[in-house]
Motif scaffolding. Structure first.
Motif, short mmCIF file in Angstrom:
data_model
loop_
_atom_site.label_atom_id
_atom_site.label_comp_id
_atom_site.label_asym_id
_atom_site.label_seq_id
_atom_site.Cartn_x
_atom_site.Cartn_y
_atom_site.Cartn_z
N SER A 213 -0.74 -16.22 2.20
CA SER A 213 -1.35 -15.76 0.95
C SER A 213 -2.82 -15.45 1.12
O SER A 213 -3.36 -14.54 0.47
N GLN A 214 -3.51 -16.18 2.01
CA GLN A 214 -4.93 -15.91 2.23
C GLN A 214 -5.17 -14.61 2.98
O GLN A 214 -6.25 -14.03 2.89
N SER A 215 -4.14 -14.16 3.71
CA SER A 215 -4.29 -12.91 4.45
C SER A 215 -4.11 -11.68 3.57
O SER A 215 -4.31 -10.56 4.02
N TRP A 216 -3.75 -11.92 2.31
CA TRP A 216 -3.51 -10.79 1.39
C TRP A 216 -3.86 -11.22 -0.02
O TRP A 216 -3.37 -12.23 -0.52
N THR A 217 -4.72 -10.48 -0.66
CA THR A 217 -5.14 -10.79 -2.02
C THR A 217 -4.58 -9.75 -2.97
O THR A 217 -4.11 -8.68 -2.56
N LYS A 218 -4.66 -10.05 -4.26
CA LYS A 218 -4.15 -9.10 -5.26
C LYS A 218 -4.94 -7.80 -5.26
O LYS A 218 -4.41 -6.74 -5.59
N ALA A 219 -6.23 -7.90 -4.87
CA ALA A 219 -7.03 -6.67 -4.79
C ALA A 219 -6.51 -5.73 -3.72
O ALA A 219 -6.68 -4.51 -3.81
N ALA A 220 -5.85 -6.30 -2.70
CA ALA A 220 -5.34 -5.48 -1.60
C ALA A 220 -4.18 -4.60 -2.02
O ALA A 220 -3.81 -3.67 -1.29
N ARG A 221 -3.60 -4.85 -3.18
CA ARG A 221 -2.48 -4.02 -3.64
C ARG A 221 -2.90 -2.57 -3.82
O ARG A 221 -2.10 -1.66 -3.63
N PRO A 260 -8.61 2.83 -3.92
CA PRO A 260 -8.99 2.95 -5.33
C PRO A 260 -9.43 4.35 -5.73
O PRO A 260 -9.26 4.75 -6.89
N ALA A 261 -9.98 5.10 -4.80
CA ALA A 261 -10.50 6.44 -5.12
C ALA A 261 -9.41 7.51 -5.15
O ALA A 261 -9.69 8.65 -5.52
N TRP A 262 -8.21 7.16 -4.74
CA TRP A 262 -7.13 8.14 -4.65
C TRP A 262 -6.04 7.80 -5.65
O TRP A 262 -5.61 6.65 -5.76
N ALA A 263 -5.57 8.81 -6.38
CA ALA A 263 -4.44 8.62 -7.29
C ALA A 263 -3.17 8.37 -6.47
O ALA A 263 -2.91 9.07 -5.49
N HIS A 264 -2.42 7.37 -6.86
CA HIS A 264 -1.21 7.04 -6.08
C HIS A 264 0.08 7.47 -6.79
O HIS A 264 1.16 7.41 -6.19
N HIS A 265 0.01 7.86 -8.06
CA HIS A 265 1.13 8.47 -8.79
C HIS A 265 2.36 7.57 -8.89
O HIS A 265 3.49 8.06 -9.00
N PHE A 266 2.13 6.27 -8.82
CA PHE A 266 3.17 5.29 -9.13
C PHE A 266 4.44 5.51 -8.29
O PHE A 266 4.38 5.77 -7.11
N LYS A 267 5.60 5.39 -8.95
CA LYS A 267 6.87 5.45 -8.23
C LYS A 267 7.11 6.82 -7.61
O LYS A 267 7.67 6.93 -6.50
N ALA A 268 6.71 7.90 -8.30
CA ALA A 268 6.91 9.24 -7.75
C ALA A 268 6.16 9.40 -6.43
O ALA A 268 6.69 9.98 -5.48
N GLY A 269 4.93 8.89 -6.37
CA GLY A 269 4.17 8.96 -5.12
C GLY A 269 4.83 8.18 -4.01
O GLY A 269 4.87 8.62 -2.86
N ALA A 270 5.37 6.99 -4.33
CA ALA A 270 6.04 6.18 -3.32
C ALA A 270 7.29 6.88 -2.80
O ALA A 270 7.57 6.87 -1.59
N LEU A 271 8.07 7.50 -3.68
CA LEU A 271 9.28 8.19 -3.25
C LEU A 271 8.95 9.41 -2.39
O LEU A 271 9.68 9.69 -1.42
N ASN A 272 7.88 10.10 -2.70
CA ASN A 272 7.51 11.26 -1.88
C ASN A 272 7.09 10.83 -0.48
O ASN A 272 7.39 11.52 0.50
N VAL A 273 6.42 9.70 -0.37
CA VAL A 273 6.10 9.18 0.97
C VAL A 273 7.38 8.83 1.72
O VAL A 273 7.52 9.14 2.91
N CYS A 432 -3.27 8.56 2.26
CA CYS A 432 -3.72 9.05 0.95
C CYS A 432 -4.04 10.54 0.97
O CYS A 432 -3.76 11.27 0.02
N GLU A 433 -4.66 10.99 2.04
CA GLU A 433 -5.17 12.35 2.11
C GLU A 433 -4.10 13.39 2.40
O GLU A 433 -4.35 14.58 2.26
N TYR A 434 -2.91 12.96 2.79
CA TYR A 434 -1.93 13.91 3.29
C TYR A 434 -1.55 14.98 2.26
O TYR A 434 -1.37 16.15 2.61
N GLU A 435 -1.44 14.62 1.01
CA GLU A 435 -0.96 15.57 0.00
C GLU A 435 -2.05 16.51 -0.50
O GLU A 435 -1.75 17.46 -1.23
#
Length: 739
Positions: A213-221, A260-273, A432-435
């Motif tokens: 848990s220390q190796s990953w924080t909620k901010a890292a999401r 944080p500076a890049w829009a991730h587009h939620f589930k649609a972005g994850a499916l496109n990846v 992030c930059e690929y699209e």
């Protein structure tokens, strides 16, 4: 009688039009329309209730389009030739290890790996949007257990491939194992169960591991790099590609880069990846999309989907996806929150299937890869993008050489690596930059213009390009292909509905409104989509009916219903209730008064909570005052207090401001009812208030759980005190100002 398609010996599926049900639906619709038109004609042109009635009529007309031609389908997977089956990439998405526990997510992953499909042509991809090391560790442990579980399912013909469900259920085998293995089953079952318990224990221990848990924080999401890993054991590499029936399906873990500076587009972005990563690894022509809590409940689901995709049809090959219904394993027999979504998956999707197909529903659908890439049916060949120049492909799909090459290859020609080595471009396509500068999310892949990416992608990307779909609803005697979990806390249910309604209303009020695309899609089909786009407008009509008659009755002497048409309005009301009761009873195959009442009650509650806040959110966004008005709150899949839900008691614990309008209107209605009746008794005159009196009594019955939660309950799940206090003040203010 139903009209069946001829069941030829080699036909892979059949379709039947339910003509008796269609005739009844049309008869009831015609009767209701005549009554509603007569009643509305008596309204004054400046009456606000006229606007409410017109909104109700508009939404009702849209809702009738899917009722015109309901159909049912049957698939025959036993007629498929396994050597001719194409590859399938299963895509499972998860985003929050707190709200989506790792053990539940891995049960979905393991169940997908155990599907009845040639292992060498099945690849499972897990998208972890949080980039959690716990999820990655759990995926590795899941693969290790699956190496035992998958052969066990194949050997004994296990019906349900979800281990948690299998070991908790008595209905475990479909007979595929044969009597020769029967004497071995008891010992093997104990052995595999012990391994499963060890797997769960290992994941639970990792959940509480301080070092992890220390190796990953909620901010890292929202701030982590890309990580793609093929999870495999070197022993699996000994399996020959030619012997892919017995091969172990591959598992690929994907955590896309998020900054944080890049829009991730939620589930649609994850499916496109996942689409891009899978094109480099397995490049299957079909993809099966599952939510992380929607585990496979039967091993034959993909084979059933292939019965439709591979069926030779007389017309052009224009089938984009096969949609399965969403069913849930934790539904209460007294489903007070209408979580079953009966009107969608048991009724209207069957009607849309009789037009051009149901709405893409987020999970449980098997989709053609080239269709979601933006191809059209007329160009859907082995190489639908072969006519494009390399430069045009890169402008459209991005600068990954591997991904561009996959577009020109026959889908499925890439062989999944079994030694853990990844193609060079795997992390590039997950960055992030690929699209940037490409058409992803606009013309390619799942579309980004709405948080309800399934609804919007299905309509704009698929149907408006000429594709169709089918709805594979299981017969009552067969188990559901997939089972998920529903939220059992009222606040979670309302927040989930707010997200759905706001996303669809934003589409309805945009240039992409389904009603404006009737030239590309048939008018009835467009109306079916438009109904969900504008469903949030029920909030306006219900808000009017929850305030104007109440204040009118409280004042006395006047009526919000014209005297000459009160009987017509009563007839419209009865007609609406009767139509709903018949619809529920047909879907449930019996007189289901309790289900009908629960749906009536939640429809009214949702209108003045989730739908009302959805309208406000979209309105603020349209005028530029909302900022990020349309949010994307996840509902919890973790275990919560399910006892109240199972007992049919509303759980108000943790309810937010979204409940405030409903509690205020409940108090307003009850106060107006008591005050109005008291005035009638004192004055000795009933006037022309019979319609209002009936309406207020009906609303009081619908809203009784709210009244009970505010004043009659003392348990921790009662309505929060601050909501009750604010509701009392707001109701008193409304009565003093307008009563």
């Amino acid at each position: 009688m139903a009209e069946p398609l001829q069941d030829a010996p080699h036909q892979l599926h059949t379709v039947e039009v339910d003509q008796p049900l269609a005739a009844v639906n049309r008869l009831l619709a015609g009767l209701h329309l005549a009554l509603a038109a007569t009643a509305i004609s008596h309204r004054g042109v400046h009456d606000i209730m006229l606007a409410a009635d017109l909104v109700l009529l508009f939404l009702w007309l849209l809702s009738q389009a899917p009722m015109l031609r309901p159909v049912s389908r049957a698939a025959f997977p036993g007629r498929l030739s396994h050597p001719a089956l194409p590859g399938v990439d299963v895509m499972v998405v998860t985003a929050d290890p707190d709200k989506e526990p790792a053990v539940k997510v891995m049960n979905t992953v393991i169940s997908a790996m155990a599907l009845d499909y040639p292992g060498g042509r099945l690849t499972v991809y897990l998208s972890d949007d949080a980039g959690s090391p716990l999820t990655l560790l759990a995926a590795r442990k899941a693969y290790a257990f699956a190496r035992v579980w998958v052969p066990f399912c194949r050997k004994y013909g296990v019906q349900c491939p979800c281990p948690e469900r299998f070991f908790a259920s008595n209905d475990q085998l479909d007979g595929g194992g044969g009597v020769d293995h029967h004497h071995e089953l008891a010992d093997d079952k104990i052995r595999v169960k012990n391994m499963y318990e060890a797997f769960k224990k290992g994941v639970e221990e990792a959940t509480h591991d301080a070092a992890l848990s220390q190796s990953w924080t909620k901010a890292a999401r929202q701030d982590h790099g890309a990580h793609v890993e093929i999870i495999a054991d070197k022993q699996d590499s000994s399996v020959s590609n030619s012997d892919d029936e017995d091969a172990m399906p591959s598992l690929v873990y994907v955590s896309r880069e998020k900054r944080p500076a890049w829009a991730h587009h939620f589930k649609a972005g994850a499916l496109n990846v996942l689409l891009r990563v899978s094109s480099l690894v397995s490049n299957a022509p079909y993809v099966l999309v599952l939510d992380c809590d929607m585990y496979c409940n039967t091993r034959s689901s993909v084979l059933e989907a292939m019965c439709f995709h591979l069926h030779r049809r007389r017309r052009a090959d224009d089938l984009a996806f096969v949609q399965f219904p969403q069913k849930f394993h934790n539904l209460s027999s007294n489903d007070i929150y209408a979580n079953e979504l009966r009107s969608i998956f048991s009724t209207r999707w069957k009607g849309l299937d009789g037009l051009r197909g149901p709405i893409l529903s987020g999970t449980g659908f098997c989709l053609r890869r080239d269709a979601v890439y933006g191809a059209r049916p007329s160009s859907s060949q082995d190489h639908p993008f072969s006519s494009m120049e390399v430069g045009e492909l890169k402008t459209r799909f991005g600068h990954s050489n591997g991904h561009v090459a996959s577009l020109r290859r026959t889908a499925g020609s890439t062989t999944t690596s079994r030694d853990g080595l990844l193609p060079e471009d795997a992390r590039l396509v997950a960055s992030c930059e690929y699209e940037t500068g490409t058409r992803w999310g606009d013309e390619v892949g799942f579309l980004y213009q709405s948080v309800v990416e399934d609804y919007f992608t299905g309509y704009r990307q698929l149907y408006c390009r000429g594709w169709t779909s089918v709805y594979c609803y299981p017969a009552p005697s067969r188990p559901a292909p997939f089972l998920g979990s529903v939220p059992t806390n009222l606040n979670d249910v309302l927040v989930q509905n707010k997200r759905w309604m706001s996303g669809m209303l934003a589409v309805g009020l945009s240039k992409h409104c389904p009603l404006g695309s009737s030239l590309a899609v048939s008018l009835p089909h467009s109306m079916g989509f438009a109904y969900y786009a504008f469903m949030a407008l029920y909030a306006f009509a219900v808000l009017c009916y929850a305030t104007v008659p109440q204040l009118s009755f409280f004042r006395g002497g006047t009526s919000s219903f014209p005297e000459a048409s009160s009987l017509w309005f009563a007839a419209v009301f009865v007609s609406s209730l009767l139509q709903h009761l018949i619809e529920v009873s047909v879907a449930k195959r019996g007189l289901e008064v309790r289900t009908w009442w629960n749906e009536q009650r939640f429809w009214a509650l949702n209108a003045v909570t989730g739908q009302l806040f959805a309208c406000l959110s979209v309105a603020l966004d349209l005028v530029g005052a909302g900022g990020r008005a349309v949010d994307f709150d996840l509902t919890s899949k973790a275990s919560d207090n399910v006892r109240l839900y199972r007992d049919g008691v509303f759980d108000f614990a943790g309810c937010s401001t979204v409940l405030l309008p409903a509690t205020t209107l409940c108090l307003l209605n009850d106060a107006a009812l008591v005050g109005g009746v008291w005035k009638m008794v004192i004055s000795g005159s009933r006037g022309h208030v019979s319609a209002e009196l009936f309406l207020l009594c009906y609303v009081a019955a619908l809203s009784y759980p709210l009244l009970q939660g505010m004043f009659l309950r003392r348990d921790p799940a009662r309505v929060p005190a601050w909501i009750t206090a604010m509701s009392v003040g707001m109701a008193a203010t409304l009565l003093s100002l307008f009563g």
